[in-house]
Design a protein around this motif. Sequence first.
Motif, PDB file in Angstrom:
ATOM      1  N   GLY A 109       0.808  -1.207   0.000  1.00  0.00           N
ATOM      2  CA  GLY A 109       0.000   0.000   0.000  1.00  0.00           C
ATOM      3  C   GLY A 109       0.843   1.259   0.000  1.00  0.00           C
ATOM      4  N   TRP A 110       1.951   1.222   0.742  1.00  0.00           N
ATOM      5  CA  TRP A 110       2.883   2.351   0.776  1.00  0.00           C
ATOM      6  C   TRP A 110       3.525   2.565  -0.595  1.00  0.00           C
ATOM      7  N   ALA A 111       3.864   1.479  -1.282  1.00  0.00           N
ATOM      8  CA  ALA A 111       4.554   1.581  -2.570  1.00  0.00           C
ATOM      9  C   ALA A 111       3.601   1.797  -3.744  1.00  0.00           C
ATOM     10  N   SER A 112       2.300   1.617  -3.527  1.00  0.00           N
ATOM     11  CA  SER A 112       1.348   1.705  -4.625  1.00  0.00           C
ATOM     12  C   SER A 112       1.265   3.121  -5.206  1.00  0.00           C
ATOM     13  N   LYS A 113       1.250   3.198  -6.526  1.00  0.00           N
ATOM     14  CA  LYS A 113       1.113   4.489  -7.191  1.00  0.00           C
ATOM     15  C   LYS A 113      -0.320   5.004  -7.145  1.00  0.00           C
ATOM     16  N   LYS A 114      -1.258   4.123  -6.797  1.00  0.00           N
ATOM     17  CA  LYS A 114      -2.662   4.520  -6.704  1.00  0.00           C
ATOM     18  C   LYS A 114      -2.986   5.181  -5.365  1.00  0.00           C
ATOM     19  N   ARG A 115      -2.034   5.135  -4.426  1.00  0.00           N
ATOM     20  CA  ARG A 115      -2.266   5.710  -3.095  1.00  0.00           C
ATOM     21  C   ARG A 115      -1.260   6.815  -2.815  1.00  0.00           C
ATOM     22  N   SER A 116      -1.713   7.819  -2.090  1.00  0.00           N
ATOM     23  CA  SER A 116      -0.848   8.918  -1.639  1.00  0.00           C
ATOM     24  C   SER A 116      -1.065   9.064  -0.136  1.00  0.00           C
ATOM     25  N   LEU A 117      -0.408   8.226   0.636  1.00  0.00           N
ATOM     26  CA  LEU A 117      -0.621   8.190   2.076  1.00  0.00           C
ATOM     27  C   LEU A 117      -0.286   9.542   2.693  1.00  0.00           C
ATOM     28  N   TRP A 118      -1.114   9.940   3.652  1.00  0.00           N
ATOM     29  CA  TRP A 118      -0.995  11.294   4.206  1.00  0.00           C
ATOM     30  C   TRP A 118      -1.509  11.298   5.635  1.00  0.00           C
ATOM     31  N   ILE A 119      -0.801  12.024   6.520  1.00  0.00           N
ATOM     32  CA  ILE A 119      -1.232  12.170   7.913  1.00  0.00           C
ATOM     33  C   ILE A 119      -0.608  13.431   8.491  1.00  0.00           C
ATOM     34  N   LYS A 122       1.388  15.969   6.415  1.00  0.00           N
ATOM     35  CA  LYS A 122       2.609  15.496   5.743  1.00  0.00           C
ATOM     36  C   LYS A 122       2.329  14.161   5.062  1.00  0.00           C
ATOM     37  N   SER A 123       3.072  13.913   4.004  1.00  0.00           N
ATOM     38  CA  SER A 123       2.871  12.692   3.226  1.00  0.00           C
ATOM     39  C   SER A 123       3.745  11.556   3.744  1.00  0.00           C
ATOM     40  N   ILE A 124       3.255  10.346   3.534  1.00  0.00           N
ATOM     41  CA  ILE A 124       4.047   9.133   3.790  1.00  0.00           C
ATOM     42  C   ILE A 124       4.354   8.582   2.411  1.00  0.00           C
ATOM     43  N   SER A 125       5.487   8.980   1.866  1.00  0.00           N
ATOM     44  CA  SER A 125       5.766   8.760   0.457  1.00  0.00           C
ATOM     45  C   SER A 125       6.834   7.695   0.246  1.00  0.00           C
ATOM     46  N   TRP A 126       6.620   6.868  -0.777  1.00  0.00           N
ATOM     47  CA  TRP A 126       7.628   5.880  -1.189  1.00  0.00           C
ATOM     48  C   TRP A 126       8.871   6.570  -1.750  1.00  0.00           C
ATOM     49  N   SER A 127       8.701   7.803  -2.248  1.00  0.00           N
ATOM     50  CA  SER A 127       9.843   8.550  -2.786  1.00  0.00           C
ATOM     51  C   SER A 127      10.868   8.853  -1.711  1.00  0.00           C
ATOM     52  N   HIS A 128      10.442   8.954  -0.450  1.00  0.00           N
ATOM     53  CA  HIS A 128      11.397   9.161   0.631  1.00  0.00           C
ATOM     54  C   HIS A 128      12.353   7.973   0.742  1.00  0.00           C
ATOM     55  N   THR A 256     -13.223   9.344  -2.419  1.00  0.00           N
ATOM     56  CA  THR A 256     -12.270   8.462  -3.108  1.00  0.00           C
ATOM     57  C   THR A 256     -10.842   8.938  -2.898  1.00  0.00           C
ATOM     58  N   GLN A 257     -10.632  10.236  -2.970  1.00  0.00           N
ATOM     59  CA  GLN A 257      -9.290  10.785  -2.746  1.00  0.00           C
ATOM     60  C   GLN A 257      -8.844  10.590  -1.299  1.00  0.00           C
ATOM     61  N   GLN A 258      -9.778  10.715  -0.366  1.00  0.00           N
ATOM     62  CA  GLN A 258      -9.427  10.497   1.040  1.00  0.00           C
ATOM     63  C   GLN A 258      -9.079   9.038   1.309  1.00  0.00           C
ATOM     64  N   LYS A 259      -9.785   8.121   0.645  1.00  0.00           N
ATOM     65  CA  LYS A 259      -9.454   6.706   0.816  1.00  0.00           C
ATOM     66  C   LYS A 259      -8.051   6.396   0.323  1.00  0.00           C
ATOM     67  N   ALA A 260      -7.612   7.099  -0.723  1.00  0.00           N
ATOM     68  CA  ALA A 260      -6.269   6.877  -1.259  1.00  0.00           C
ATOM     69  C   ALA A 260      -5.183   7.386  -0.324  1.00  0.00           C
ATOM     70  N   MET A 261      -5.562   8.186   0.679  1.00  0.00           N
ATOM     71  CA  MET A 261      -4.591   8.687   1.660  1.00  0.00           C
ATOM     72  C   MET A 261      -4.388   7.725   2.822  1.00  0.00           C
ATOM     73  N   LEU A 262      -5.150   6.627   2.825  1.00  0.00           N
ATOM     74  CA  LEU A 262      -5.070   5.634   3.892  1.00  0.00           C
ATOM     75  C   LEU A 262      -4.666   4.289   3.322  1.00  0.00           C
ATOM     76  N   LEU A 263      -4.246   3.393   4.197  1.00  0.00           N
ATOM     77  CA  LEU A 263      -4.113   2.000   3.806  1.00  0.00           C
ATOM     78  C   LEU A 263      -5.504   1.456   3.485  1.00  0.00           C
ATOM     79  N   SER A 264      -5.572   0.368   2.775  1.00  0.00           N
ATOM     80  CA  SER A 264      -6.865  -0.188   2.400  1.00  0.00           C
ATOM     81  C   SER A 264      -7.681  -0.535   3.638  1.00  0.00           C
ATOM     82  N   SER A 265      -8.987  -0.481   3.509  1.00  0.00           N
ATOM     83  CA  SER A 265      -9.869  -0.774   4.645  1.00  0.00           C
ATOM     84  C   SER A 265      -9.683  -2.212   5.122  1.00  0.00           C
TER      85      SER A 265
END
Length: 371
Positions: A109-119, A122-128, A256-265
């Motif tokens: 989920g962290w590495a997925s390009k379909k998700r942009s984890l955020w909290i 600040k973002s929780i990004s795979w680019s880091h 839908t955009q907010q769901k993409a900021m989280l891990l899957s349900s």
Amino acid sequence: EQLANSMLVIMVKGLFSSLEFPYAQFPCVSVSGDQLFKPFWECVCRLERCGFMVLGLTCDGLSANRRLFKLHKPGAQLVHKVPNPYATDGRDILFFSDPPHLVKTVRNGWASKKRSLWINEKSISWSHLTKLYEKNRNQGLALLPKLKYEHITLTSFSKMRVDLAAQVLSNSVSKALLKTKIKDAEETARFVDMFNKFFDCLNVSSLSEGRRKRLAFRSPYCSDQDFRLEWLQETFLPYLQEWETSVGERSGFTKTQQKAMLLSSETRLGLRMTVLSFVHLVKFVFAKIPGVKVLLSNRICQDPIEKFFGQQRQRGRAHDNPNVKDFLKSTQALRVINGVCRTVRGNCRASTSRANVNAENEEPLPKRRKK
């Protein structure tokens, strides 16, 4: 009628013993949670009648398994335990989602390009992690010698490897993210640290590793007052709730955009269910079962069933399309072999302990005379 193309196996695993026994097998095409309900409880009934104490069920995050859990309490969002009607002492049966599978789904989920984890703004990004890998590779003395190209560039095969997920979600990666001062990586480092400790709590496999490596979270459980139980309830679960609340309060985005900021349900549900069940299990074991002095948390993992299917494939060799008869024949052979000795190597982590075989006569068998 369709022909079966897969086998459903229910395995019995001992919490304090080396018992790993494929108890029941069912040929099937596809299985739903409704179809799993009756075989599961029939196995529980038979095992309890044989004198076993059935404490829990571990499986992966398949939709049929989640459906099986929900059938016990229709309408409930989270079901982590149900009363055991066949237990005379009023025990519950606990539901676990396999911790190694959870770690893989978190990493994916962290590495997925379909998700942009955020909290917390600040973002929780795979680019880091990618930037950390580039900095680490260009240094003469690497901070993270285990971090390789295969950790960063995931394939369909590497996504299934637990070791790669555990090495990415590790304490060393969390500290390196903070030390290298990568921009806006504070929440990413916190995310990695949280799931590193979570996996350490539920992956204790040795009596001495925690002391030898000075890792308190990898020590065996010796009481129902262990500090990790409080950490799981008072730190880890509130972290998940804080994450959901932070995303829910972020305005200007669709659902839908907010769901993409989280891990899957499904992943978040599995994490909560496993934590609650594990805390209940540890407290029950030390309070209700006499003589228990230590508990290894990796006993709730489903590694034995993974190893069992790996052994089935090995026995088939070039024959990669066995029928039901071949599968049952191999199962019977593996029951005998695994009852005498434990395999040390394989495609899955295995116990190094071997079963003791008592023989009344230790003299060698007579040899055939040479002609």
